[in-house]
Enzyme design. Structure first.
Site, PDB file in Angstrom:
ATOM      1  CE  LYS A   1     160.045 125.085  11.887  1.00 41.83           C
ATOM      2  NZ  LYS A   1     159.485 123.738  11.650  1.00 41.83           N
TER       3      LYS A   1
ATOM      4  CD  GLU B   1     146.802 130.270  10.788  1.00 43.55           C
ATOM      5  OE1 GLU B   1     146.552 129.320  10.004  1.00 43.55           O
ATOM      6  OE2 GLU B   1     146.800 130.153  12.015  1.00 43.55           O
TER       7      GLU B   1
ATOM      8  CB  CYS C   1     152.288 126.773  -3.131  1.00 42.11           C
ATOM      9  SG  CYS C   1     153.729 126.553  -4.168  1.00 42.11           S
TER      10      CYS C   1
ATOM     11  CD  GLU D   1     155.592 121.342  12.276  1.00 43.00           C
ATOM     12  OE1 GLU D   1     156.507 121.954  11.682  1.00 43.00           O
ATOM     13  OE2 GLU D   1     154.503 121.875  12.587  1.00 43.00           O
TER      14      GLU D   1
ATOM     15  N   GLY E   1     152.585 133.323   7.363  1.00 50.17           N
ATOM     16  CA  GLY E   1     153.280 134.389   6.646  1.00 50.17           C
ATOM     17  C   GLY E   1     153.010 135.758   7.272  1.00 50.17           C
TER      18      GLY E   1
ATOM     19  CD  GLU F   1     147.089 127.104  -0.201  1.00 51.75           C
ATOM     20  OE1 GLU F   1     147.530 127.472   0.898  1.00 51.75           O
ATOM     21  OE2 GLU F   1     147.770 127.113  -1.240  1.00 51.75           O
TER      22      GLU F   1
ATOM     23  CD  GLU G   1     155.702 129.744  -2.888  1.00 49.79           C
ATOM     24  OE1 GLU G   1     154.487 129.871  -2.580  1.00 49.79           O
ATOM     25  OE2 GLU G   1     156.198 128.690  -3.287  1.00 49.79           O
TER      26      GLU G   1
HETATM   27  P1  NAI Z   1     152.421 126.207   8.182  1.00 44.98           P
HETATM   28  O1  NAI Z   1     152.485 127.487   7.440  1.00 44.98           O
HETATM   29  O2  NAI Z   1     151.960 126.236   9.598  1.00 44.98           O
HETATM   30  O3  NAI Z   1     153.873 125.490   8.181  1.00 44.98           O
HETATM   31  C1  NAI Z   1     154.914 125.776   7.288  1.00 44.98           C
HETATM   32  C2  NAI Z   1     156.229 125.930   8.050  1.00 44.98           C
HETATM   33  O4  NAI Z   1     156.107 127.026   8.946  1.00 44.98           O
HETATM   34  C3  NAI Z   1     156.595 124.722   8.933  1.00 44.98           C
HETATM   35  O5  NAI Z   1     158.001 124.566   8.917  1.00 44.98           O
HETATM   36  C4  NAI Z   1     156.130 125.159  10.308  1.00 44.98           C
HETATM   37  O6  NAI Z   1     156.805 124.514  11.359  1.00 44.98           O
HETATM   38  C5  NAI Z   1     156.446 126.630  10.267  1.00 44.98           C
HETATM   39  N1  NAI Z   1     155.679 127.437  11.225  1.00 44.98           N
HETATM   40  C6  NAI Z   1     154.416 127.221  11.665  1.00 44.98           C
HETATM   41  N2  NAI Z   1     154.062 128.151  12.560  1.00 44.98           N
HETATM   42  C7  NAI Z   1     155.127 128.982  12.698  1.00 44.98           C
HETATM   43  C8  NAI Z   1     155.380 130.145  13.490  1.00 44.98           C
HETATM   44  N3  NAI Z   1     154.462 130.621  14.337  1.00 44.98           N
HETATM   45  N4  NAI Z   1     156.584 130.762  13.374  1.00 44.98           N
HETATM   46  C9  NAI Z   1     157.520 130.293  12.521  1.00 44.98           C
HETATM   47  N5  NAI Z   1     157.340 129.190  11.764  1.00 44.98           N
HETATM   48  C10 NAI Z   1     156.160 128.536  11.847  1.00 44.98           C
HETATM   49  O7  NAI Z   1     151.526 125.202   7.340  1.00 44.98           O
HETATM   50  P2  NAI Z   1     150.672 123.957   7.868  1.00 44.98           P
HETATM   51  O8  NAI Z   1     149.991 124.307   9.148  1.00 44.98           O
HETATM   52  O9  NAI Z   1     151.518 122.758   7.850  1.00 44.98           O
HETATM   53  O10 NAI Z   1     149.597 123.834   6.722  1.00 44.98           O
HETATM   54  C11 NAI Z   1     148.442 124.675   6.743  1.00 44.98           C
HETATM   55  C12 NAI Z   1     148.103 125.156   5.377  1.00 44.98           C
HETATM   56  O11 NAI Z   1     149.161 125.984   4.908  1.00 44.98           O
HETATM   57  C13 NAI Z   1     147.954 124.096   4.294  1.00 44.98           C
HETATM   58  O12 NAI Z   1     146.688 123.516   4.297  1.00 44.98           O
HETATM   59  C14 NAI Z   1     148.191 124.923   3.070  1.00 44.98           C
HETATM   60  O13 NAI Z   1     147.025 125.600   2.712  1.00 44.98           O
HETATM   61  C15 NAI Z   1     149.229 125.940   3.497  1.00 44.98           C
HETATM   62  N6  NAI Z   1     150.585 125.550   3.075  1.00 44.98           N
HETATM   63  C16 NAI Z   1     151.098 126.138   1.975  1.00 44.98           C
HETATM   64  C17 NAI Z   1     152.332 125.763   1.492  1.00 44.98           C
HETATM   65  C18 NAI Z   1     152.922 126.376   0.273  1.00 44.98           C
HETATM   66  O14 NAI Z   1     153.654 125.720  -0.438  1.00 44.98           O
HETATM   67  N7  NAI Z   1     152.699 127.628  -0.001  1.00 44.98           N
HETATM   68  C19 NAI Z   1     153.110 124.695   2.129  1.00 44.98           C
HETATM   69  C20 NAI Z   1     152.513 124.171   3.337  1.00 44.98           C
HETATM   70  C21 NAI Z   1     151.275 124.584   3.756  1.00 44.98           C
END
Ligand code: NAI
Ligand code: MG
Length: 479
Positions: free
Chosen positions: A168, A224, A277, A171, A226, A375, A243
């Site tokens: 996936k 969160e 990240c 979005e 994770g 972060e 990650e």
């Molecule tokens: P997110 O962690 O919500 O989204 C990342 C992926 O997880 C997306 O594909 C999303 O659709 C999916 N996801 C979200 N909620 C889920 C759930 N309940 N079950 C399964 N999959 C789910 O990240 P978001 O909200 O876009 O960004 C928030 C913060 O996360 C950012 O400000 C940043 O600090 C961090 N982040 C870190 C990343 C990294 O490379 N380690 C990448 C993206 C965000």
């Protein structure tokens, strides 16, 4: 979405909008996948796995991966353009990302034929082997900051291992992976081996995590989510690799090459608009050079060209979404209260549209401040002064995260003393951010666990089977 070798809509017929962050215009609509769609994707993946993919030769899987690499190479400019339109990142960085995707698929194409077992010497008259087998169907949940590259990091090792995937994209940024999926069949991927489902986190990612036919979850994203994934995977004791983000220290001793250090500090946190990240968001600077360093960083930050990613001169594009822009703007507000501002601190005024923020530098930051602990995932640098080596290490490790760190000094003794004590999964000396596809990538502490890339990456998709073969023909003496 791409399920069982065909492009399909969501069962519900629902869609969601995809935007260009530079214009705020809708550039595509995608199916809003939910549990029913994940069911179809998982069933297709399971059928493909038991129906043949797990039995393909490693050479054949390797060749498929090479063909995918070739397609990305051939479509590099087109894919880079889509990546920039959809994510906002500078086109030069998107091109680099596409090259990275090519290298990643090639690396795992080569590794497919090198997944060996072991022969273990045992005291009895037997032959004992340990062989590696694919786990089965993998669920892969991808973030928006390196959309196609993060997909490559996960698909490469999964396919090399002989797994099938339900993947996936985020979005915000589904377009490059969907584009690439158009080529999967021509690359020799049988239907169902890779299924791309698009949709929101809870509605589409959630069912991937709990699906009984999906054996393993690989996730990159927020700490969160994770934690939520780990909890939701627990009932089925599903394999998980995470990650997550970081608050990585970039440490500058007074004996480092000053010009290189300033550039390294800026590059470390402003590349990809800080949506990285491993961003070096905490810049630790030794007292002797502190004032000069803050001034030099501020002066240079003001010259960073912010603009539409599609323009080749752009060094920093808009952030990926209005939501992310708001999050970063909130931290800019917090930072202005918690510390002193050396550069930026708001949104640039020259753009009528687009989710832009200014490259921002705060200094005299206390390591307990929110801008030093949380972060931000945007172009915000927090500069923290330190006295000596012990002080630097104390501050560097005082974070719940542990993804990356960097240390700058001309003294090799000091460099390695510090490296040995840094609690981080990736440590650079006199550089920050180069990522080697051949080497392990992942975090300590709350930056997650499991390692991607290199041979470590493929281990995450393999089970180990012990095989005992009796060589003694005499009956068992027990009777
Ligand atoms: P997110 O962690 O919500 O989204 C990342 C992926 O997880 C997306 O594909 C999303 O659709 C999916 N996801 C979200 N909620 C889920 C759930 N309940 N079950 C399964 N999959 C789910 O990240 P978001 O909200 O876009 O960004 C928030 C913060 O996360 C950012 O400000 C940043 O600090 C961090 N982040 C870190 C990343 C990294 O490379 N380690 C990448 C993206 C965000
Ligand atoms: Mg989220």
């Amino acid at each position: 979405m791409y399920i069982d070798g065909r492009f399909v809509n969501a069962k519900s017929g629902k869609t969601f909008n995809v935007y260009d962050p530079a214009t705020e215009q809708v550039i595509a609509t995608c199916p809003a996948g939910e549990a029913a769609d994940v069911d179809l994707a998982a069933a297709a993946a399971k059928k493909a796995f038991y129906g043949g993919w797990r039995g393909t030769s490693a050479q054949e899987r390797g060749r498929v991966l090479f063909r995918i690499a070739d397609r990305i190479r051939a479509r590099r400019d087109e894919l880079a353009r889509i990546e920039t339109l959809n994510s906002g990142k500078p086109i030069v960085e998107s091109e680099y990302d596409m090259d990275d995707c090519v290298t990643c698929f090639e690396y795992y194409g080569g590794l497919a034929t090198k997944i060996n077992g072991e022969v273990i010497p045992v005291p009895t008259n037997a032959m004992v082997l340990a062989v590696k087998e694919p786990m089965g169907v993998a669920g892969q949940i991808i973030p928006w900051n390196y959309p196609l590259a993060m997909a490559a990091w996960k698909l490469g090792p999964a396919l090399a291992a002989g797994c099938c995937a339900v993947i996936k994209p985020a979005e915000q940024t589904p377009l490059t992976l969907l584009e690439l999926a158009k080529d999967f069949e021509a690359c020799g991927l049988p239907p169902g081996v890779v299924n791309v489902v698009t949709g929101m986190g809870p509605e589409c990612g959630g069912p991937i995590v709990t699906h009984p036919d999906i054996r393993k979850i690989a996730f990159t994203g927020s700490a969160e989510v994770g934690k939520l994934i780990m909890r939701n995977a627990a009932d089925q004791l599903k394999r998980v690799s995470l990650e997550l983000g970081g608050k990585s220290p970039n440490i500058f001793f007074s004996d480092s090459d000053f010009e290189a250090a300033v550039d390294g500090a800026l590059f470390g946190v402003f590349i990809n608009q800080g949506e990285v990240c491993s961003a070096g968001s905490r810049v630790l600077v030794q007292k002797e050079i502190y004032q000069k360093f803050v001034e030099a960083c501020a002066a240079k930050a003001k010259t960073i060209r912010v603009g539409p990613g599609i323009e080749r001169e752009t060094k920093m594009g808009p952030l990926v979404s209005a939501e992310q822009r708001d999050r970063v703007r909130k931290y800019q507000e917090i930072g202005r209260k918690e510390a002193k501002t050396a550069a930026g601190g708001g949104a640039p005024s020259q753009f009528a549209k687009g989710w832009y923020v200014e490259p921002t530098i705060f200094y005299d930051v206390d390591n307990n401040a929110r801008i030093a602990q949380e972060e931000i995932f945007g172009p915000v640098m927090s500069i923290i002064p330190f006295k000596d080596e012990a002080d630097a290490l104390r501050i560097a490790n005082a974070t719940p995260y542990g993804l990356a760190a960097a240390v700058w000094t001309r003294d090799i003794f000091k460099a390695f003393r510090v490296v040995k004590q840094l609690e981080a999964g990736v440590v650079w000396v006199n550089h920050m951010q180069p990522t080697m596809l051949e080497a392990p990538w992942g975090g300590y502490k709350m930056s997650g666990f499991g390692r991607e890339l290199g041979h470590w990456g493929v281990e995450e998709y393999l089970e180990t089977k012990q095989i005992y073969v009796n060589l003694d023909e005499t009956p068992i003496a027990w009777y």
